[in-house]
Design an enzyme around this catalytic site. Sequence first.
Site, PDB file in Angstrom:
ATOM      1  N   SER A   1      82.036   5.221  29.514  1.00 42.26           N
ATOM      2  CA  SER A   1      80.899   6.062  29.463  1.00 42.26           C
ATOM      3  C   SER A   1      81.393   7.298  30.537  1.00 42.26           C
ATOM      4  O   SER A   1      82.496   8.004  30.210  1.00 42.26           O
ATOM      5  CB  SER A   1      79.849   5.047  29.728  1.00 42.26           C
ATOM      6  OG  SER A   1      78.760   5.943  29.740  1.00 42.26           O
TER       7      SER A   1
ATOM      8  N   ASP B   1      75.489   5.823  19.450  1.00 39.72           N
ATOM      9  CA  ASP B   1      75.670   4.187  19.571  1.00 39.72           C
ATOM     10  C   ASP B   1      74.579   4.008  20.957  1.00 39.72           C
ATOM     11  O   ASP B   1      73.992   2.937  21.427  1.00 39.72           O
ATOM     12  CB  ASP B   1      76.457   4.085  20.911  1.00 39.72           C
ATOM     13  CG  ASP B   1      76.907   5.340  21.900  1.00 39.72           C
ATOM     14  OD1 ASP B   1      75.385   5.648  22.350  1.00 39.72           O
ATOM     15  OD2 ASP B   1      77.555   4.863  23.090  1.00 39.72           O
TER      16      ASP B   1
ATOM     17  N   HIS C   1      76.492   1.462  23.032  1.00 41.02           N
ATOM     18  CA  HIS C   1      77.137   1.782  24.353  1.00 41.02           C
ATOM     19  C   HIS C   1      77.566   0.894  25.014  1.00 41.02           C
ATOM     20  O   HIS C   1      78.747   1.125  25.383  1.00 41.02           O
ATOM     21  CB  HIS C   1      76.498   2.858  24.591  1.00 41.02           C
ATOM     22  CG  HIS C   1      76.727   4.314  25.773  1.00 41.02           C
ATOM     23  ND1 HIS C   1      77.124   4.743  25.779  1.00 41.02           N
ATOM     24  CD2 HIS C   1      76.808   3.558  27.125  1.00 41.02           C
ATOM     25  CE1 HIS C   1      77.601   5.498  26.728  1.00 41.02           C
ATOM     26  NE2 HIS C   1      76.832   4.522  27.739  1.00 41.02           N
TER      27      HIS C   1
END
Length: 442
Positions: free
Chosen positions: A210, A382, A416
């Site tokens: 991320s 996601d 995610h």
Amino acid sequence: MDMQLQLLRLLPLLFLFISWPLFLRDTYRSPLRDAADLHPIVLLPGHSCSQLRARLTDEYEPAAAAPNCGARKGKGWFRLWENHTALQDPALVPCYAEQLRLVYDPVSRDYRDAKGVDVRVMSFGTTRGFGSDNPASKNNCMRRLVNALERVGYRDGKNLFGAPYDFRYAPAPPGQPALRFSRFVSSLRRLIERASERNGDKPVILVGHSHGSFNALEFLNQNTLRWRRRHVKHFVMVSYGAGGSVPPLKLLASSSAIGSGRPPQPGDDLLSPAGNTSRSFASALSTLPSPGVFGHAPLVITRAKNYSAHDMPEFLAAAGFSDDEVTRYRTRMMPVLLSFRAPIVPTTCINAVGVPTAEKLVYWDDDDFGAAEPEVVCGDGDGAINKASFLAWDTVIGGDPDQEYYKSIFIRNTTHAGVIKDDFAVQRVVREILEANSASHH
């Protein structure tokens, strides 16, 4: 009979639990035998997974509305983020919000900690600085990935290292100062060089999740091509897209109620605009949709006006951001988001898809974002980042003629955070890391 039935139902789970480490060993050979051949890894966690500690100096003056926030002045270091235990006390929530805030200094043209608050990242160089003391989120911050890497021969501090960072800060375009991010770049460079030296001068594998991938990409592009090719064997970028995403717009839109500067309330997320904290961060707008990916398609729809990725400054103004904040977005963050480029090191992108992800926000009633709840129109992604941002890497990285190696992987049935938390997804990430270990395309 009931007990037998329950045991039968548990057998598949028991088999998965037992076979998971065996799967890794059988698939990737004996971890102990191959440990000497492993390239060192440096992990960069997601946005809120780096732990921060702070101390209050004599210069600290608590806000008039929260005079008790100065109780720790002169008493040394304490955990500032994430202090889940302390945040269960409603009386402490305003203190932690106030002490997490950043201040923009127009004289130095840079961000800094609040006056009298000295903040440091915990445990840089190791993976011990990741995670949370919140039991509900302890596995969201690469912990299961670290455990899986240890099962194939990696050891923290030996050939496995962590690069936590102060997630409140962000890079700036050339010509604009970003002292704290520049210090992070210098520290990460020294860590990578040291990790390589300790492991027979093998180049490292960078793995970011991320926002950690965002920082890793910026780091790579702030170093010379010669240095990158000497010290970085591979970059594994997980759960990060090239064009920002739509879901954060909902939080930003709801923050218009914060324009009056109300203090955070118990239960507010300090990293959301509702906590009246994150909007002060230099990184607050780093995930806004990029015009290069989303173009002129309407993303926020109201009766009076539609907002596309090209209209983000106008959207921020409508959401209650000040003229100065909007200007900083135009001059500091937008140029960074529009300047994504290939890292020119072998790169693998791993992302989740198949999860409904906000693609448009429709406000039917009025333009008062703070009072209205939008209709959310979903597309693929996601759950946090739109698939369009993931596909953009095919152009940004895959389309660069100087990029020697690029691979894009989509994983279904995860999210995610699930990419580094769900066992089957972690297996795939580890497999790609071990393939990068043995690859000859460096």
